[in-house]
Design a protein around this motif. Structure first.
Motif, mmCIF file in Angstrom:
data_model
loop_
_atom_site.group_PDB
_atom_site.id
_atom_site.type_symbol
_atom_site.label_atom_id
_atom_site.label_comp_id
_atom_site.label_asym_id
_atom_site.label_seq_id
_atom_site.Cartn_x
_atom_site.Cartn_y
_atom_site.Cartn_z
ATOM 1 N N ILE A 34 -17.789 -24.684 13.578
ATOM 2 C CA ILE A 34 -18.306 -23.696 14.539
ATOM 3 C C ILE A 34 -19.819 -23.570 14.380
ATOM 4 O O ILE A 34 -20.565 -23.544 15.370
ATOM 5 C CB ILE A 34 -17.604 -22.335 14.357
ATOM 6 N N GLU A 35 -20.259 -23.500 13.136
ATOM 7 C CA GLU A 35 -21.689 -23.361 12.868
ATOM 8 C C GLU A 35 -22.464 -24.564 13.416
ATOM 9 O O GLU A 35 -23.507 -24.404 14.058
ATOM 10 C CB GLU A 35 -21.911 -23.202 11.363
ATOM 11 N N VAL A 36 -21.948 -25.759 13.209
ATOM 12 C CA VAL A 36 -22.602 -26.968 13.709
ATOM 13 C C VAL A 36 -22.592 -26.999 15.236
ATOM 14 O O VAL A 36 -23.619 -27.286 15.870
ATOM 15 C CB VAL A 36 -21.922 -28.236 13.124
ATOM 16 N N ASP A 37 -21.445 -26.696 15.830
ATOM 17 C CA ASP A 37 -21.361 -26.687 17.299
ATOM 18 C C ASP A 37 -22.300 -25.653 17.907
ATOM 19 O O ASP A 37 -22.856 -25.859 18.986
ATOM 20 C CB ASP A 37 -19.925 -26.419 17.771
ATOM 21 N N ASN A 38 -22.475 -24.548 17.195
ATOM 22 C CA ASN A 38 -23.335 -23.495 17.729
ATOM 23 C C ASN A 38 -24.809 -23.866 17.673
ATOM 24 O O ASN A 38 -25.614 -23.262 18.379
ATOM 25 C CB ASN A 38 -23.090 -22.165 17.013
ATOM 26 N N ILE A 39 -25.175 -24.841 16.872
ATOM 27 C CA ILE A 39 -26.565 -25.291 16.862
ATOM 28 C C ILE A 39 -26.966 -25.722 18.273
ATOM 29 O O ILE A 39 -28.049 -25.383 18.755
ATOM 30 C CB ILE A 39 -26.767 -26.432 15.840
ATOM 31 N N GLU A 40 -26.051 -26.428 18.925
ATOM 32 C CA GLU A 40 -26.311 -26.877 20.303
ATOM 33 C C GLU A 40 -26.205 -25.716 21.298
ATOM 34 O O GLU A 40 -26.993 -25.607 22.227
ATOM 35 C CB GLU A 40 -25.316 -27.979 20.679
ATOM 36 N N LEU A 41 -25.227 -24.835 21.081
ATOM 37 C CA LEU A 41 -24.994 -23.742 22.018
ATOM 38 C C LEU A 41 -26.014 -22.618 21.866
ATOM 39 O O LEU A 41 -26.522 -22.086 22.845
ATOM 40 C CB LEU A 41 -23.577 -23.192 21.828
ATOM 41 N N GLY A 42 -26.289 -22.239 20.633
ATOM 42 C CA GLY A 42 -27.295 -21.218 20.374
ATOM 43 C C GLY A 42 -26.853 -19.773 20.574
ATOM 44 O O GLY A 42 -27.683 -18.905 20.852
ATOM 45 N N ASP A 43 -25.558 -19.486 20.408
ATOM 46 C CA ASP A 43 -25.087 -18.102 20.537
ATOM 47 C C ASP A 43 -25.611 -17.282 19.352
ATOM 48 O O ASP A 43 -25.383 -17.623 18.188
ATOM 49 C CB ASP A 43 -23.554 -18.062 20.566
ATOM 50 N N LYS A 44 -26.306 -16.198 19.679
ATOM 51 C CA LYS A 44 -26.965 -15.385 18.638
ATOM 52 C C LYS A 44 -25.965 -14.653 17.741
ATOM 53 O O LYS A 44 -26.188 -14.500 16.542
ATOM 54 C CB LYS A 44 -27.931 -14.376 19.270
ATOM 55 N N LYS A 49 -23.652 -14.041 12.398
ATOM 56 C CA LYS A 49 -22.477 -13.592 11.635
ATOM 57 C C LYS A 49 -21.779 -14.702 10.835
ATOM 58 O O LYS A 49 -21.230 -14.439 9.772
ATOM 59 C CB LYS A 49 -21.470 -12.946 12.586
ATOM 60 N N ILE A 50 -21.777 -15.904 11.363
ATOM 61 C CA ILE A 50 -21.010 -16.989 10.729
ATOM 62 C C ILE A 50 -21.458 -17.301 9.296
ATOM 63 O O ILE A 50 -20.605 -17.505 8.428
ATOM 64 C CB ILE A 50 -21.015 -18.257 11.620
ATOM 65 N N PRO A 51 -22.760 -17.327 8.995
ATOM 66 C CA PRO A 51 -23.136 -17.622 7.600
ATOM 67 C C PRO A 51 -22.540 -16.637 6.593
ATOM 68 O O PRO A 51 -22.092 -17.035 5.511
ATOM 69 C CB PRO A 51 -24.672 -17.560 7.626
#
Length: 97
Positions: A34-44, A49-51
């Motif tokens: 999720i964290e990697v995929d969000n790099i592209e998406l950029g959801d704040k 929260k994920i870390p």
């Protein structure tokens, strides 16, 4: 509780702890994806929260591994001390009678 039943219960708990450890590992992998995929998406929200979720999950996984290692050692020691193999053989003989 007799020694053989106690040993069997200890082994069952060790297997369950192993299952929990494996589940925690799978959760960590999913969080990482999720964290990697969000790099592209950029959801704040995910980014913020994920870390923390990952870290808490990793801490829990470490604690579970500690418990599992310690409990497996206790189970092995109990089995050796009480000669569980011999008890199993005797139980098998008694069941044949």
């Amino acid at each position: 509780m007799d020694k053989l039943k106690k040993f069997d219960l200890m082994e069952k708990i060790a297997r369950e702890l192993e299952d929990v450890r494996n589940s925690q590992q799978a959760v960590l992998e999913k969080i990482g994806k999720i964290e990697v995929d969000n790099i592209e998406l950029g959801d704040k929200t995910i980014e913020s929260k994920i870390p923390d979720i990952y870290q808490r999950t990793a801490d829990n996984a470490d604690a579970i591994k500690e418990i599992l290692d310690s409990f497996q050692e206790k189970t092995e020691e109990f089995g050796e001390k009480n000669n569980v193999e011999k008890l199993r053989e005797q139980e098998a003989i008694n069941n044949l009678k």
